[in-house]
Motif scaffolding. Structure first.
Motif, PDB file in Angstrom:
ATOM      1  N   GLY A 104       9.363  79.392  30.969  1.00 27.92           N
ATOM      2  CA  GLY A 104      10.193  78.788  32.009  1.00 27.92           C
ATOM      3  C   GLY A 104       9.736  79.212  33.397  1.00 27.92           C
ATOM      4  O   GLY A 104       8.899  80.105  33.546  1.00 27.92           O
ATOM      5  N   GLU A 105      10.321  78.592  34.439  1.00 29.41           N
ATOM      6  CA  GLU A 105       9.901  78.883  35.811  1.00 29.41           C
ATOM      7  C   GLU A 105      10.287  80.297  36.238  1.00 29.41           C
ATOM      8  O   GLU A 105       9.776  80.823  37.221  1.00 29.41           O
ATOM      9  N   ASP A 106      11.172  80.931  35.476  1.00 31.99           N
ATOM     10  CA  ASP A 106      11.558  82.324  35.780  1.00 31.99           C
ATOM     11  C   ASP A 106      10.751  83.299  34.921  1.00 31.99           C
ATOM     12  O   ASP A 106      11.010  84.498  34.922  1.00 31.99           O
ATOM     13  N   GLY A 107       9.790  82.764  34.171  1.00 34.18           N
ATOM     14  CA  GLY A 107       8.965  83.630  33.326  1.00 34.18           C
ATOM     15  C   GLY A 107       9.580  83.932  31.977  1.00 34.18           C
ATOM     16  O   GLY A 107       9.059  84.755  31.221  1.00 34.18           O
ATOM     17  N   HIS A 108      10.679  83.269  31.629  1.00 34.26           N
ATOM     18  CA  HIS A 108      11.236  83.497  30.272  1.00 34.26           C
ATOM     19  C   HIS A 108      10.338  82.811  29.256  1.00 34.26           C
ATOM     20  O   HIS A 108       9.603  81.877  29.560  1.00 34.26           O
ATOM     21  N   THR A 109      10.451  83.286  28.020  1.00 32.87           N
ATOM     22  CA  THR A 109       9.769  82.630  26.917  1.00 32.87           C
ATOM     23  C   THR A 109      10.674  82.682  25.704  1.00 32.87           C
ATOM     24  O   THR A 109      11.497  83.602  25.605  1.00 32.87           O
ATOM     25  N   ALA A 110      10.562  81.712  24.823  1.00 30.14           N
ATOM     26  CA  ALA A 110      11.574  81.536  23.771  1.00 30.14           C
ATOM     27  C   ALA A 110      12.929  81.607  24.479  1.00 30.14           C
ATOM     28  O   ALA A 110      13.110  80.985  25.517  1.00 30.14           O
TER      29      ALA A 110
END
Ligand code: 6PG
Length: 239
Positions: free
Chosen positions: A142-148
């Motif tokens: 995601g654009e905030d650097g989240h993953t899964a």
């Protein structure tokens, strides 16, 4: 852990490359071990890759030896438009000849999120006869650097769990209640491919790959596995 980054001119070339990597890895693992246990990513980025797999590789793989798991799931019914499982079925799993019993969705009805996470953990431990070690994991970012569904500052990151799957509450990306594979489980995989497309992801991509910020997607570093970031030019534009 070796990390490679590959950059492609367009989202279409990125999806083509990701699909080819999927087939190459599955063929190798099936030849070596008789099966390939793959985690598919949620969200919208994987759609193009799935459609290429369905269109071009339907007959190119022993799908009966491919086992599909889900990196994270929104806690909605399996026929809900937000369901990652539904996206995977529509774009890939209803088209290729993979047996129903080879697909492992989360149970998201008639159960609490915590119970669903425990159930998935048990199913994984049964399948792998112990700690899950996936042959291949696809992830988005995601654009905030989240993953899964591993979000910055959330307990799944700040206090990594030994459980293979976890429930997530109040996620910043709707819907708020989710299920996710844990960071430890992702980092036990033999191969991880992080697929990132679009200029909206360029800042988070730079923060991780250039500035080495420990955002969740940057904490995916397989202990004994191969990590590849597959980017299109737009996502890589700040590198
Ligand atoms: C989800 C996904 C999530 C996704 C990123 C990127 O369930 O939302 O698993 O982690 O991979 O948010 O989403 P897009 O591919 O739609 O940009």
């Amino acid at each position: 852990m070796a990390r490679a980054t590959e950059i492609f001119e367009t989202p279409e070339l990125l999806a083509e490359a990701a699909a080819a990597r999927f087939v190459e890895c599955c063929k190798t693992r099936i030849a070596d071990t008789g099966r390939c246990a793959v985690v598919l990513a949620g969200g919208s980025s994987p759609r193009a890759m799935h459609e290429i797999l369905a269109e071009k590789y339907e007959g190119a793989l022993e799908w009966s030896k491919v086992f599909v798991f889900i990196g994270d799931e929104r806690f909605v019914p399996p026929d809900h438009p937000d369901s990652n499982y539904l996206m995977m079925v529509e774009t890939l799993l209803s088209i290729v000849p993979i047996p129903e019993e080879n697909i492992y969705p989360y149970l998201t009805e008639g159960i609490t999120p915590e119970e669903a996470a425990s159930l998935y953990t048990r199913e994984l431990e049964t399948f792998f006869k112990g700690e899950p070690v996936f042959d291949l994991v696809f992830l988005g970012m995601g654009e905030d650097g989240h993953t899964a569904s591993l979000f910055p500052g959330f307990p799944q990151i700040t206090e990594p769990s030994d459980d293979a799957a976890q429930a997530v509450f109040d996620a910043p990306k709707p819907p708020p209640t989710r299920l996710t594979l844990s960071l430890k489980t992702l980092n036990r995989a033999r191969e991880v491919i992080i697929l990132v497309s679009g200029s909206g992801k360029a800042e988070a991509t730079r923060r991780i790959l250039k500035d080495n910020e420990p955002l969740p997607a940057g904490k995916v570093m397989p202990v004994d596995g191969r990590l590849t970031w597959l980017l299109d030019k737009a996502a890589a534009s700040q590198l």
